[in-house]
Design an enzyme around this catalytic site. Structure first.
Site, short mmCIF file in Angstrom:
data_model
loop_
_atom_site.label_atom_id
_atom_site.label_comp_id
_atom_site.label_asym_id
_atom_site.label_seq_id
_atom_site.Cartn_x
_atom_site.Cartn_y
_atom_site.Cartn_z
N ASP A 27 41.34 53.11 40.38
CA ASP A 27 42.32 52.09 40.05
C ASP A 27 41.93 51.58 38.66
OD1 ASP A 27 44.28 49.98 40.38
OD2 ASP A 27 42.63 48.64 40.89
N ASP A 29 43.03 47.94 37.10
CA ASP A 29 42.79 46.50 37.07
C ASP A 29 41.68 46.09 38.03
OD1 ASP A 29 44.89 46.44 35.27
OD2 ASP A 29 46.35 45.67 36.72
#
Length: 189
Positions: A27, A29
């Site tokens: 991922d 963020d």
């Protein structure tokens, strides 16, 4: 700790494992970088978590493919930041888009484009709901609190190795049970 030192330590950690994932998915963020893209401007210079770049370099050096699975309403900013950080070429797949589902859509696309089975993937994310849903698909999934770091890498590789050993044992049990006597189901017939 500089990127080279982190890379060296990451290579040592990776070297401890005989079974490695074919693909590691990140991922963005609060996993690779410490912010939400939608709260930033394309004009800014982003930064990664301190261990992130060294870990990426180590995985690539070991021949492990990398991918991104990120849900963002500002995919254009995320892609700009990946360019600015000079890491774009490290990833064989980048699935960055808004989605109302969990990361399952991202993983379906990554699987389709790479051909890598879910059980050969290791995934890092900061949201537990994504970890739970992607785990159900068969990928080993690790929840990170303060971004990906050497501890998370070791935890991920340990869990991946354990998952593969368990799957192999189950496969052997199944093969032993059903291949010993091919006529076993005909006994009562």
């Amino acid at each position: 700790m500089g990127d080279e030192r982190v890379k060296t330590e990451a290579l040592q950690i990776i070297g401890m494992f005989q079974v490695l994932p074919r693909l590691v998915v990140f991922d963005l963020d609060y996993t690779l970088w410490p912010f939400y893209c939608e709260c930033r401007s394309k004009r800014e210079m982003p930064s990664l978590y301190p261990h992130a770049k060294g870990i990426l370099y180590a995985l690539k050096e070991k021949g492990i493919d990398l991918a991104i699975a990120s849900r963002s309403p500002t995919a254009d900013i995320a892609k700009t930041f990946i360019d600015k950080l000079s890491i774009k070429s490290m990833f064989v797949a980048q699935e960055i888009f808004s989605s109302w589902t969990h990361k399952t859509d991202h993983f379906q696309k990554i699987h389709s484009s790479t051909g890598v089975p879910f059980d050969s993937m290791l995934f890092f994310d900061d949201e537990n709901r994504n970890i739970q849903e992607v785990s159900k698909m068969g990928a080993t999934s690790i929840l990170v609190d303060n971004g990906v770091n050497l501890g998370a890498l070791q935890e991920g590789l340990t869990k991946f190795s354990e998952n593969r050993k368990t799957a192999e044992k189950n496969k052997q049990k199944w093969l032993t049970k059903y291949s010993k006597n091919p006529n076993s189901s005909d006994k009562n017939a």
